[in-house]
Design a protein around this motif. Structure first.
Motif: not given
Ligand code: ATP
Length: 467
Positions: A134-138, A142-144, A164-173, A234-237, A315-317, A319-321
């Motif tokens: 999976g691409g879910l880093v952390g 909480a992440m575990r 979760g707040e915007t950008g927390t990784g909901k789509e990644e989950v 369905l994002d932002e339902v 770890p996330l930073a 990962h991106f770097l």
């Molecule tokens: N745990 C994670 N591991 C790796 N990348 C992550 C992780 N969480 C978030 N990201 C990355 O951070 C960015 C934002 O994540 P994502 O789009 O999943 O957030 P979101 O909560 O769905 O945002 P929004 O509320 O704006 O829809 C994406 O580039 C995603 O790949």
């Protein structure tokens, strides 16, 4: 008294665990490999298994877990690993592990896990080939928890609501839920309900038939049909208009969709929804249908903001770097740790990727991290940085690492040396990602600490035997 089978190729770890299991009033039996473990299980009478993941040979821990759980009346299995990753956490839970703990495992944690697993065992073994990582880093607590939930529910039919707040990784989950499910060969279709005009959302989701409305010159399939056999996200339902909420509710109840101007189609789609809004509050205000909320939130998964899972920031930073072949300096890491990240992981990703683009060398220096409201300040020497929180965080991390090393990984004594409570030390280790820091902790062997403990006459109830 229960019979507990301990499976680990490391003799010191095996014996240390056996001693603790014996101290806890159970009968330990040991196996040095997966093959040996299966043979021992065949002899019967085993009530629970403690299983190391990383073992040499054809039958590693994960394969052993699958084989154990495929047995009739399989005993519960607690996975222990010094190398926890998101993928192996999710996979172990999916294969039926009772829980997945990272070494070192404290005596109290082991006692609690054993009590719990001896009280209830999870049946339903699932035997399949390994999943893609999976691409879910952390590795924060909480992440575990999130990773474990994904493993538990990925293969089921339940609708999932990710909050979760915007950008927390909901789509990644949502993507991980799909990637680890039996639907992974079928499509994953994301639809951002807030980004599509309400009058177009129905076509987008359900499709339309030719002539279904003026201008519909051809049939068009909607997202539900495109996701057939797979997952519809369905994002932002929470931003959906009331009329559309009613239609989605009907789809969930009837398992059919009707394209505009067309005939009803049966659908086989796993629904995963997400929102950054407080849906229960919207329900209370009458702005979101309560019946739809309960249908969506069969399994809720909550993603805390990044500021509440500090152990994930570095770890996330990194990962991106890694995609740029670059790394963070200690000073840059300290600056990232001291920032509150209102835009969560998305903001972190933007900040570190911007630095990666703009920096020629392989190491990102503190002043190369551009954070809003925090003017970059550095002389290049991390110790000369003017940002106080960053400097304090750096010093704290260094002192904790030093104390753990000086005390051979014994956290009780490291906490004493630092003059803080053990619980506070745990919290700080989690915060700085030291709990999962293999380089610091995995080198310290069980017998090393056990020996140090006995020399110091420590009360074993307070000591983490498995560093
Ligand atoms: N745990 C994670 N591991 C790796 N990348 C992550 C992780 N969480 C978030 N990201 C990355 O951070 C960015 C934002 O994540 P994502 O789009 O999943 O957030 P979101 O909560 O769905 O945002 P929004 O509320 O704006 O829809 C994406 O580039 C995603 O790949």
């Amino acid at each position: 008294m229960a019979t507990v089978l301990i499976v680990d190729d490391d003799a010191a770890m095996r014996e240390g665990l056996a001693e603790t299991v014996g101290d806890l009033g159970h009968l330990p039996v040991v196996a040095a490999s997966g093959i040996e473990a299966l043979a021992r299980l065949g002899a019967g009478g085993v009530n629970a298994v403690l299983l190391d993941l990383r073992m040499p040979g054809d039958l590693d821990g994960m394969a052993t877990l699958a084989r154990i759980r495929a047995r009739p009346e399989a005993p519960p299995v607690l996975v222990l690993t010094a190398f926890a990753s998101p993928a192996n956490t999710i996979e172990a839970m999916r294969l039926g592990a009772h829980d997945h703990l990272t070494k070192p495992v404290g005596r109290a944690d082991l006692a609690a896990a054993l009590d719990n697993m001896l009280q209830r065992a999870r049946p339903d073994p699932v035997l399949e080939r390994p999943r893609p990582p999976g691409g879910l880093v952390g590795s924060s607590e909480a992440m575990r928890r999130v990773q474990k939930s994904i493993g538990l529910v990925a293969d089921g039919p339940a609708t999932i609501l990710i909050c979760g707040e915007t950008g927390t990784g909901k789509e990644e989950v949502a993507r991980a839920l799909h990637a680890f499910s039996s639907r992974r060969e079928r499509p994953f279709v994301p639809v951002d309900c807030a980004a599509i005009r309400p009058d177009l959302l129905e076509t987008e989701l359900f499709g339309h038939a030719r002539g279904g409305f003026p201008g519909a010159t051809a049939d068009r399939s909607g997202a539900f049909a495109q996701a057939a056999g797979g997952t519809l996200f369905l994002d932002e339902v929470g931003d959906m208009a009331p009329a559309m909420q009613a239609k989605i509710l009907r789809v969930i109840q009837d398992r059919t969709v009707t394209p505009i101007g067309g005939r009803p189609l049966r659908i086989d789609v796993r629904l995963v929804a997400a929102t950054h809004r407080d849906l229960p509050a919207l329900v209370a205000d009458g702005r979101f249908r309560a019946d739809l909320y309960y249908r969506l939130a069969v399994v809720p998964i909550s993603l805390p903001p990044l500021r509440e899972r500090l152990a994930d920031i570095v770890p996330l930073a990194e990962h991106f770097l890694a995609a740029f072949g670059k790394r963070l300096s200690a000073g840059a890491a300290a600056r990232l740790l001291a920032y509150p990240w209102p835009g969560n992981v998305r903001e972190l990703r933007n900040v570190v990727e911007r630095a990666a683009f703009l920096v020629r060398g392989g190491m990102i220096a503190p002043e190369e991290i551009d954070l809003p409201g925090a003017p970059p300040t550095s002389t290049g020497d991390p110790d000369q940085d003017a940002d106080l929180p960053g400097a304090v965080a750096r010093l704290e991390r260094r002192m904790i690492e030093g104390a753990l090393t000086a005390e051979g990984g014994n956290r009780t004594r490291a906490a004493k040396r630092l003059g803080i409570q053990r619980q506070l030390l745990y919290a700080k280790m989690e915060r700085y990602g030291l709990a999962a820091d293999e380089a610091t902790l995995s080198q310290i062997t069980t017998d090393h600490v056990a020996k140090a403990d006995s020399e110091n006459g420590e009360d074993s109830g307070n000591i983490d035997r498995f560093p």
